[in-house]
Scaffold this active site. Structure first.
Site, PDB file in Angstrom:
ATOM      1  CG  HIS A 111      -1.994   1.002   1.152  1.00 23.72           C
ATOM      2  ND1 HIS A 111      -1.765   2.334   1.386  1.00 23.72           N
ATOM      3  CD2 HIS A 111      -3.301   0.886   0.832  1.00 23.72           C
ATOM      4  CE1 HIS A 111      -2.898   2.997   1.214  1.00 23.72           C
ATOM      5  NE2 HIS A 111      -3.846   2.144   0.877  1.00 23.72           N
ATOM      6  CD  GLU A 161      -5.309   1.331  -3.110  1.00 25.52           C
ATOM      7  OE1 GLU A 161      -6.485   1.101  -2.894  1.00 25.52           O
ATOM      8  OE2 GLU A 161      -4.531   1.762  -2.247  1.00 25.52           O
TER       9      GLU A 161
HETATM   10  P1  PGA Z   1      -9.602   5.812   0.354  1.00 27.01           P
HETATM   11  O1  PGA Z   1      -8.425   4.753   0.635  1.00 27.01           O
HETATM   12  O2  PGA Z   1     -10.791   5.018  -0.066  1.00 27.01           O
HETATM   13  O3  PGA Z   1      -9.780   6.536   1.636  1.00 27.01           O
HETATM   14  O4  PGA Z   1      -9.119   6.686  -0.749  1.00 27.01           O
HETATM   15  C1  PGA Z   1      -8.215   3.709  -0.252  1.00 27.01           C
HETATM   16  C2  PGA Z   1      -7.019   2.925   0.159  1.00 27.01           C
HETATM   17  O5  PGA Z   1      -6.115   3.496   0.784  1.00 27.01           O
HETATM   18  O6  PGA Z   1      -6.937   1.724  -0.110  1.00 27.01           O
END
Ligand code: PGA
Length: 223
Positions: A99, A148
């Site tokens: 992440h 992401e």
């Molecule tokens: P968010 O986070 O939905 O708050 O943008 C997503 C993530 O970090 O996986």
């Protein structure tokens, strides 16, 4: 990954006490929307709650799979504070790896993340491997990739579905991956990011925190 799609993955990050997490699980798991969901709901709570949640899923028959938010690059041993993949083997099925919050705050690089993926393979955990674009390195042994983009995480500014589909297409050219999208997914936009075979799931942070709100995300998570 043999679970039905779409996948809706709640990444609760370092939020909630056990009492709150337990209530969250009851509220979401006992809702008709979760019970009737055609895809798969994966809950990734803070590590201390995984075992208790596993027991709760069994005793209360809640329709979730469990994932950890991270694992150690080391196997069991003298690594104070770490949680080894092999310790989670019988507790959860998935683990988030790479992440961007870990890459940024804990300086995790490709070599560390590759070791983590190796640990998941040894422990039969399914990595949800986060990338920031099609040019992010993906270690061997990964079958699920979460696109992401950093600008979209926790900002309320998601990527456009058009761009997310394009990036997912690029990622699928690199390997035979299931691709999911994460970054400011809400009940209002979740449907626009799902396209069977292109984006088969979402990773939800902020919008997963409120159980009633997360139920709405599940309801709208249809292709
Ligand atoms: P968010 O986070 O939905 O708050 O943008 C997503 C993530 O970090 O996986």
């Amino acid at each position: 990954m043999n679970e039905p799609t779409p996948l809706v993955i709640a990444n609760l990050k370092a939020n909630k006490t056990w009492e709150e997490m337990s209530l969250w699980s009851d509220t979401v798991g006992k809702s008709e929307s979760a019970k009737n969901f055609a895809g798969t709901i994966v809950v990734c709570p803070s590590a201390p709650f995984l075992k208790s949640l596993q027991q709760k899923l069994g005793s209360d028959q809640l329709p979730f799979k469990l994932g950890s938010q991270d694992i150690s690059k080391f196997d069991q041993g003298a690594f104070t504070g770490e949680v080894a993949a092999s310790q989670l083997q019988k507790i959860c099925q998935f683990t988030i790896i790479g992440h961007s919050e870990r890459r940024q705050n804990f300086k995790e690089d490709d070599s560390t993340l590759t070791e983590k993926v190796t640990r998941t393979s040894e422990a039969n955990l399914e990595p949800i491997y986060c990338v920031q674009g099609a040019d992010t390195f993906i270690p061997a042994g990964v079958s699920m990739v979460a696109y992401e983009p950093v600008f979209a995480i926790g900002t309320g500014t998601p990527d456009t579905p058009t761009n997310a589909f394009a990036v997912a297409g690029e990622i699928k050219k690199i390997g035979d991956y299931i691709v999911i999208y994460g970054g400011s997914v809400t009940a209002g936009n979740v449907h626009s990011f799902l396209q069977k075979g292109t984006i088969d799931g979402v990773l939800v942070g902020t919008a997963s925190l409120d159980p009633e709100g997360f139920i709405k995300v599940i309801e709208n998570a249809i292709y």
